[in-house]
Design a protein around this motif. Sequence first.
Motif, mmCIF file in Angstrom:
data_model
loop_
_atom_site.group_PDB
_atom_site.id
_atom_site.type_symbol
_atom_site.label_atom_id
_atom_site.label_comp_id
_atom_site.label_asym_id
_atom_site.label_seq_id
_atom_site.Cartn_x
_atom_site.Cartn_y
_atom_site.Cartn_z
ATOM 1 N N GLY A 1 -71.039 25.451 -1.952
ATOM 2 C CA GLY A 1 -69.854 24.627 -1.723
ATOM 3 C C GLY A 1 -69.497 23.739 -2.891
ATOM 4 N N THR A 2 -70.177 23.906 -4.012
ATOM 5 C CA THR A 2 -69.932 23.048 -5.173
ATOM 6 C C THR A 2 -69.616 23.906 -6.389
ATOM 7 N N GLU A 3 -69.065 23.275 -7.428
ATOM 8 C CA GLU A 3 -68.817 23.971 -8.690
ATOM 9 C C GLU A 3 -68.779 22.962 -9.823
ATOM 10 N N GLY A 4 -68.897 23.453 -11.040
ATOM 11 C CA GLY A 4 -68.815 22.593 -12.213
ATOM 12 C C GLY A 4 -69.842 21.473 -12.206
ATOM 13 N N GLY A 5 -69.394 20.282 -12.617
ATOM 14 C CA GLY A 5 -70.290 19.136 -12.693
ATOM 15 C C GLY A 5 -70.855 18.737 -11.352
ATOM 16 N N ALA A 6 -70.085 18.939 -10.300
ATOM 17 C CA ALA A 6 -70.588 18.619 -8.963
ATOM 18 C C ALA A 6 -71.782 19.496 -8.611
ATOM 19 N N ARG A 7 -71.738 20.766 -9.015
ATOM 20 C CA ARG A 7 -72.892 21.630 -8.760
ATOM 21 C C ARG A 7 -74.091 21.179 -9.586
ATOM 22 N N ARG B 1 -74.756 7.000 -29.287
ATOM 23 C CA ARG B 1 -73.359 6.606 -29.079
ATOM 24 C C ARG B 1 -72.555 7.797 -28.569
ATOM 25 N N ARG B 2 -73.121 8.522 -27.645
ATOM 26 C CA ARG B 2 -72.451 9.719 -27.121
ATOM 27 C C ARG B 2 -71.441 9.365 -26.035
ATOM 28 N N GLN B 3 -70.473 10.245 -25.838
ATOM 29 C CA GLN B 3 -69.481 10.077 -24.785
ATOM 30 C C GLN B 3 -70.082 10.550 -23.468
ATOM 31 N N LEU B 4 -69.891 9.750 -22.424
ATOM 32 C CA LEU B 4 -70.493 10.043 -21.125
ATOM 33 C C LEU B 4 -69.425 9.996 -20.030
ATOM 34 N N PRO B 5 -68.668 11.079 -19.880
ATOM 35 C CA PRO B 5 -67.671 11.125 -18.809
ATOM 36 C C PRO B 5 -68.351 11.241 -17.454
ATOM 37 N N ASP B 6 -67.578 11.123 -16.401
ATOM 38 C CA ASP B 6 -68.085 11.299 -15.041
ATOM 39 C C ASP B 6 -68.483 12.767 -14.872
ATOM 40 N N LEU B 7 -69.786 13.032 -14.852
ATOM 41 C CA LEU B 7 -70.273 14.407 -14.821
ATOM 42 C C LEU B 7 -69.760 15.157 -13.593
ATOM 43 N N GLY B 8 -69.753 14.498 -12.462
ATOM 44 C CA GLY B 8 -69.340 15.153 -11.234
ATOM 45 C C GLY B 8 -67.891 15.602 -11.223
ATOM 46 N N ALA B 9 -67.079 15.024 -12.108
ATOM 47 C CA ALA B 9 -65.655 15.369 -12.145
ATOM 48 C C ALA B 9 -65.345 16.492 -13.130
ATOM 49 N N LEU B 10 -66.318 16.905 -13.925
ATOM 50 C CA LEU B 10 -66.075 17.937 -14.929
ATOM 51 C C LEU B 10 -66.040 19.319 -14.289
ATOM 52 N N LYS B 11 -65.117 20.133 -14.746
ATOM 53 C CA LYS B 11 -64.951 21.480 -14.200
ATOM 54 C C LYS B 11 -65.788 22.493 -14.982
#
Length: 267
Positions: free
Chosen positions: A124-130, A78-88
Amino acid sequence: MTISIKTRFAFTLDKPTDVLLQFEAADIPEQELLERNTQMTEAEHCAWVPAQDDIGERIWIRAQGRFEVDYRARVRPRRQLPDLGALKRLLPHDMPGEAVQYLFDSRYCPADKFQSFVEAEFGGTEGGARILAIRDWIAENFEYKSGVSDARTGALDTFVQRAGICRDFAHVMVTLARASTIPARYVACYAPGVEPPDFHAIAEVFLNDPDTEGGGTWQLVDATGMADPAETVKIGVGRDAADVSFLTSFGANDFEHSKVTVTRVAD
């Protein structure tokens, strides 16, 4: 969704030997243990102790002769799953102390050797996007193949041969994340859909928590693509595979067999 776990393995010890086991699903807030039952051969000594970061437990045994483990559990993730690509990415000076240790090189993950590579490949990427870019790059460039690695194989070896099993994929994922100054740790887990069925290994990265001012969140990432974070059951975490092996023997042992079955069960 509830996950049903059945695990059996056995090994033989020629003389009294200390062995550290870690195979039980961790009792932590992000997953609810509905049922669990552990049956083990009687040993001279047996003690449960906290595992790395207090996620799960390890079991010390001292035994001789044939030793068998039969473990059954039902767990509801039951973990929280935010949009990984949007995380900084958290800046290093904003990271809590417990996360900083997962920036350092470890036995199987020499991140310092990959700093130039990650900037050239993922600059060219950082955070969750990387993290997503790294995950996809591994999935596209590495072959899931058994028999090409062993207990001595590290991320650098796997990077060169471009093939391995889940353990190797996780090591490369962890290494490239750390080289990007993103804390990353190795996760031993159970997950349905893993082929062949077995103990599984994935990575977990520490990024900014959008729901907590200045806070961070650990998020699961599987470069093999086999484990869905929403259905993954954690056993334990560590710097790399050396910290969360399901069996660490402090003496010779003859490993006989293991069988892991993980299935989805309707709630």
